[in-house]
Design a protein around this motif. Structure first.
Motif, PDB file in Angstrom:
ATOM      1  N   ILE A 162      80.935  22.494  43.310  1.00 30.47           N
ATOM      2  CA  ILE A 162      80.480  23.887  43.489  1.00 30.47           C
ATOM      3  C   ILE A 162      79.777  24.049  44.837  1.00 30.47           C
ATOM      4  O   ILE A 162      79.954  25.057  45.534  1.00 30.47           O
ATOM      5  CB  ILE A 162      79.614  24.315  42.289  1.00 30.47           C
ATOM      6  N   GLU A 163      79.025  23.029  45.231  1.00 35.24           N
ATOM      7  CA  GLU A 163      78.410  23.059  46.566  1.00 35.24           C
ATOM      8  C   GLU A 163      79.498  23.179  47.627  1.00 35.24           C
ATOM      9  O   GLU A 163      79.377  23.954  48.579  1.00 35.24           O
ATOM     10  CB  GLU A 163      77.578  21.785  46.793  1.00 35.24           C
ATOM     11  N   HIS A 164      80.586  22.429  47.429  1.00 32.78           N
ATOM     12  CA  HIS A 164      81.703  22.457  48.380  1.00 32.78           C
ATOM     13  C   HIS A 164      82.325  23.860  48.421  1.00 32.78           C
ATOM     14  O   HIS A 164      82.561  24.419  49.497  1.00 32.78           O
ATOM     15  CB  HIS A 164      82.738  21.409  47.987  1.00 32.78           C
ATOM     16  N   LEU A 165      82.558  24.423  47.233  1.00 31.92           N
ATOM     17  CA  LEU A 165      83.149  25.762  47.143  1.00 31.92           C
ATOM     18  C   LEU A 165      82.282  26.792  47.887  1.00 31.92           C
ATOM     19  O   LEU A 165      82.787  27.633  48.637  1.00 31.92           O
ATOM     20  CB  LEU A 165      83.296  26.130  45.662  1.00 31.92           C
ATOM     21  N   LEU A 166      80.968  26.681  47.691  1.00 37.84           N
ATOM     22  CA  LEU A 166      80.072  27.678  48.301  1.00 37.84           C
ATOM     23  C   LEU A 166      79.950  27.478  49.813  1.00 37.84           C
ATOM     24  O   LEU A 166      79.700  28.439  50.552  1.00 37.84           O
ATOM     25  CB  LEU A 166      78.695  27.626  47.633  1.00 37.84           C
ATOM     26  N   ARG A 167      80.138  26.233  50.254  1.00 40.96           N
ATOM     27  CA  ARG A 167      80.075  25.983  51.708  1.00 40.96           C
ATOM     28  C   ARG A 167      81.202  26.689  52.463  1.00 40.96           C
ATOM     29  O   ARG A 167      81.101  26.890  53.672  1.00 40.96           O
ATOM     30  CB  ARG A 167      80.095  24.474  51.996  1.00 40.96           C
ATOM     31  N   GLN A 168      82.260  27.086  51.758  1.00 44.78           N
ATOM     32  CA  GLN A 168      83.356  27.809  52.416  1.00 44.78           C
ATOM     33  C   GLN A 168      82.923  29.222  52.817  1.00 44.78           C
ATOM     34  O   GLN A 168      83.616  29.900  53.562  1.00 44.78           O
ATOM     35  CB  GLN A 168      84.588  27.941  51.483  1.00 44.78           C
ATOM     36  N   GLN A 169      81.791  29.700  52.260  1.00 45.11           N
ATOM     37  CA  GLN A 169      81.309  31.054  52.559  1.00 45.11           C
ATOM     38  C   GLN A 169      80.133  30.954  53.526  1.00 45.11           C
ATOM     39  O   GLN A 169      79.041  30.535  53.121  1.00 45.11           O
ATOM     40  CB  GLN A 169      80.836  31.763  51.277  1.00 45.11           C
ATOM     41  N   PRO A 170      80.337  31.332  54.788  1.00 45.24           N
ATOM     42  CA  PRO A 170      79.271  31.120  55.784  1.00 45.24           C
ATOM     43  C   PRO A 170      77.959  31.831  55.450  1.00 45.24           C
ATOM     44  O   PRO A 170      76.889  31.358  55.832  1.00 45.24           O
ATOM     45  CB  PRO A 170      79.876  31.657  57.082  1.00 45.24           C
ATOM     46  N   GLN A 178      79.184  40.418  53.212  1.00 45.88           N
ATOM     47  CA  GLN A 178      78.414  39.668  52.206  1.00 45.88           C
ATOM     48  C   GLN A 178      78.914  39.998  50.802  1.00 45.88           C
ATOM     49  O   GLN A 178      79.002  39.116  49.943  1.00 45.88           O
ATOM     50  CB  GLN A 178      76.919  39.986  52.330  1.00 45.88           C
ATOM     51  N   ARG A 179      79.233  41.248  50.568  1.00 46.47           N
ATOM     52  CA  ARG A 179      79.750  41.662  49.257  1.00 46.47           C
ATOM     53  C   ARG A 179      81.019  40.883  48.914  1.00 46.47           C
ATOM     54  O   ARG A 179      81.225  40.470  47.775  1.00 46.47           O
ATOM     55  CB  ARG A 179      80.004  43.173  49.273  1.00 46.47           C
ATOM     56  N   ARG A 180      81.865  40.704  49.927  1.00 42.91           N
ATOM     57  CA  ARG A 180      83.108  39.949  49.734  1.00 42.91           C
ATOM     58  C   ARG A 180      82.782  38.487  49.379  1.00 42.91           C
ATOM     59  O   ARG A 180      83.341  37.915  48.450  1.00 42.91           O
ATOM     60  CB  ARG A 180      83.937  40.032  51.023  1.00 42.91           C
ATOM     61  N   GLN A 181      81.835  37.906  50.122  1.00 39.38           N
ATOM     62  CA  GLN A 181      81.496  36.498  49.900  1.00 39.38           C
ATOM     63  C   GLN A 181      80.730  36.283  48.589  1.00 39.38           C
ATOM     64  O   GLN A 181      80.717  35.177  48.046  1.00 39.38           O
ATOM     65  CB  GLN A 181      80.684  35.957  51.083  1.00 39.38           C
ATOM     66  N   ALA A 182      80.103  37.350  48.094  1.00 37.44           N
ATOM     67  CA  ALA A 182      79.303  37.234  46.860  1.00 37.44           C
ATOM     68  C   ALA A 182      80.152  36.905  45.634  1.00 37.44           C
ATOM     69  O   ALA A 182      79.639  36.456  44.611  1.00 37.44           O
ATOM     70  CB  ALA A 182      78.519  38.532  46.627  1.00 37.44           C
ATOM     71  N   THR A 183      81.474  37.108  45.732  1.00 37.70           N
ATOM     72  CA  THR A 183      82.339  36.742  44.595  1.00 37.70           C
ATOM     73  C   THR A 183      82.337  35.231  44.370  1.00 37.70           C
ATOM     74  O   THR A 183      82.839  34.755  43.362  1.00 37.70           O
ATOM     75  CB  THR A 183      83.796  37.206  44.816  1.00 37.70           C
ATOM     76  N   ALA A 184      81.772  34.465  45.325  1.00 39.54           N
ATOM     77  CA  ALA A 184      81.725  33.004  45.182  1.00 39.54           C
ATOM     78  C   ALA A 184      80.928  32.590  43.936  1.00 39.54           C
ATOM     79  O   ALA A 184      81.171  31.513  43.389  1.00 39.54           O
ATOM     80  CB  ALA A 184      81.124  32.376  46.433  1.00 39.54           C
ATOM     81  N   LEU A 185      79.978  33.418  43.485  1.00 42.18           N
ATOM     82  CA  LEU A 185      79.236  33.059  42.258  1.00 42.18           C
ATOM     83  C   LEU A 185      80.189  33.042  41.061  1.00 42.18           C
ATOM     84  O   LEU A 185      80.213  32.086  40.289  1.00 42.18           O
ATOM     85  CB  LEU A 185      78.086  34.049  41.999  1.00 42.18           C
ATOM     86  N   TRP A 186      80.965  34.103  40.934  1.00 41.36           N
ATOM     87  CA  TRP A 186      81.929  34.201  39.830  1.00 41.36           C
ATOM     88  C   TRP A 186      83.000  33.118  39.962  1.00 41.36           C
ATOM     89  O   TRP A 186      83.372  32.472  38.978  1.00 41.36           O
ATOM     90  CB  TRP A 186      82.567  35.596  39.835  1.00 41.36           C
ATOM     91  N   ARG A 187      83.451  32.893  41.204  1.00 42.10           N
ATOM     92  CA  ARG A 187      84.477  31.861  41.399  1.00 42.10           C
ATOM     93  C   ARG A 187      83.920  30.483  41.052  1.00 42.10           C
ATOM     94  O   ARG A 187      84.644  29.625  40.541  1.00 42.10           O
ATOM     95  CB  ARG A 187      85.032  31.920  42.830  1.00 42.10           C
TER      96      ARG A 187
END
Ligand code: AMP
Length: 286
Positions: free
Chosen positions: A234-242, A202-211
């Motif tokens: 942005i919705e699309h970008l975040l969907r890449q993180q399960p 989850q920590r790894r995927q949490a970088t999606a906010l900054w990205r």
């Protein structure tokens, strides 16, 4: 460094400082301190100078948590917080107790709240309906107890800072409110006490906010674009993180929090994302 838990003692100390003409800078926190909090302490010290007084409060304020939120689970480690404050050159740590801050609350005797009625209706306020009422109430109480000349808040909680600035102006509170830039991990994740809840994945995927913020910055660098289109990207970008689930992403005027339809350089963006069960927020000027 002194630790004061008693409200009357803290107030008496504040009166003494005022009589001596000492400047007081104040950093309210919920503890579990990290480098973000310590950058507020550094700003406070710079503002009041070596002869001034820096006060940090460590208080997990129950009224700003919703009934289903993480009040009980919120990380608490006063011993570590005190060591960090001592090292950072803090003069006084104020650690009030619930029973003193909200006397008789369980019996319905505590009944006065400070409510901001406009800026607190959107974003975090929509997702957490009683949150800002708790924040404005506790900060007003803490200002009355510590009586600071200046108080320091993080840009990480942008809406909170906007609401508190409104409160200070509307109620003529004699406090200079200073907003300090967000401190981040090297990979862009904003420091937060709640990051502790994240598993390594989850920590790894949490970088999606900054990205997401960086993506938006990139997209509006040369030309403006529609908020709906940018939100979809942005919705699309975040969907890449399960493990990530978007709660909201908003584009708005940084001072008024009024949403915009067209996003351009200088527009402010804020988002809230669940990563697993943990809700993280971030924001920035594009
Ligand atoms: P909290 O303990 O989460 O209530 O935060 C106390 C203060 O620290 C608030 O003004 C926050 O906005 C600020 N803060 C929290 N995280 C950061 C950060 N990463 N950078 C700068 N300030 C922060």
């Amino acid at each position: 460094m002194r630790v004061i838990a008693d409200i009357e003692r803290m107030q008496a100390q504040a009166r003494l400082w005022a009589r001596r003409g000492l400047r007081v800078g104040f950093v309210p926190t919920m503890g579990c301190l990290h480098a973000g909090h310590l950058s507020l302490v550094d700003c406070a010290r710079q503002e009041v100078g070596g002869r001034g007084i820096v006060v940090v409060s460590v208080y997990v304020n129950p009224t700003q948590f919703g009934p289903k939120e993480d009040f009980d689970a919120y990380p608490r480690d006063l011993k570590r917080d005190l060591a960090l404050c001592r090292k950072a050159g803090v003069d006084v740590v104020f650690t009030p107790r619930d029973a003193a801050m909200y006397p008789g609350k369980a019996q319905g005797r505590f009944s006065t709240y400070v409510v901001e009625e406009r800026l607190s209706q959107v974003m975090e306020g929509r997702a957490r309906p009683t949150h800002f009422r708790g924040v404005t109430t506790v900060v007003a109480k803490l200002f009355n107890i510590v009586q600071p000349e200046a108080a320091f808040f993080g840009a990480k909680d942008w809406q909170q800072a906007a609401i508190l600035k409104r409160m200070v102006a509307d109620l003529n509170l004699p406090v200079n409110l200073v907003v300090v830039p967000t401190v981040r991990e090297p990979d862009g994740l904003a420091l937060s006490s709640r990051n502790q809840y994240l598993t390594p994945e989850q920590r790894r995927q949490a970088t999606a906010l900054w990205r997401s913020l960086q993506h938006a910055r990139q997209r509006v660098r040369r030309a403006s674009m529609g908020a709906a289109q940018l939100r979809a990207e942005i919705e699309h970008l975040l969907r890449q993180q399960p493990e990530a689930r978007l709660d909201y992403v908003e584009f708005f005027h940084g001072d008024t929090l009024v949403p915009v339809r067209t996003v351009r350089r200088g527009t402010h963006m804020a988002l809230a994302v669940f990563v697993g069960p943990t809700r993280l927020i971030d924001n920035g000027r594009l």
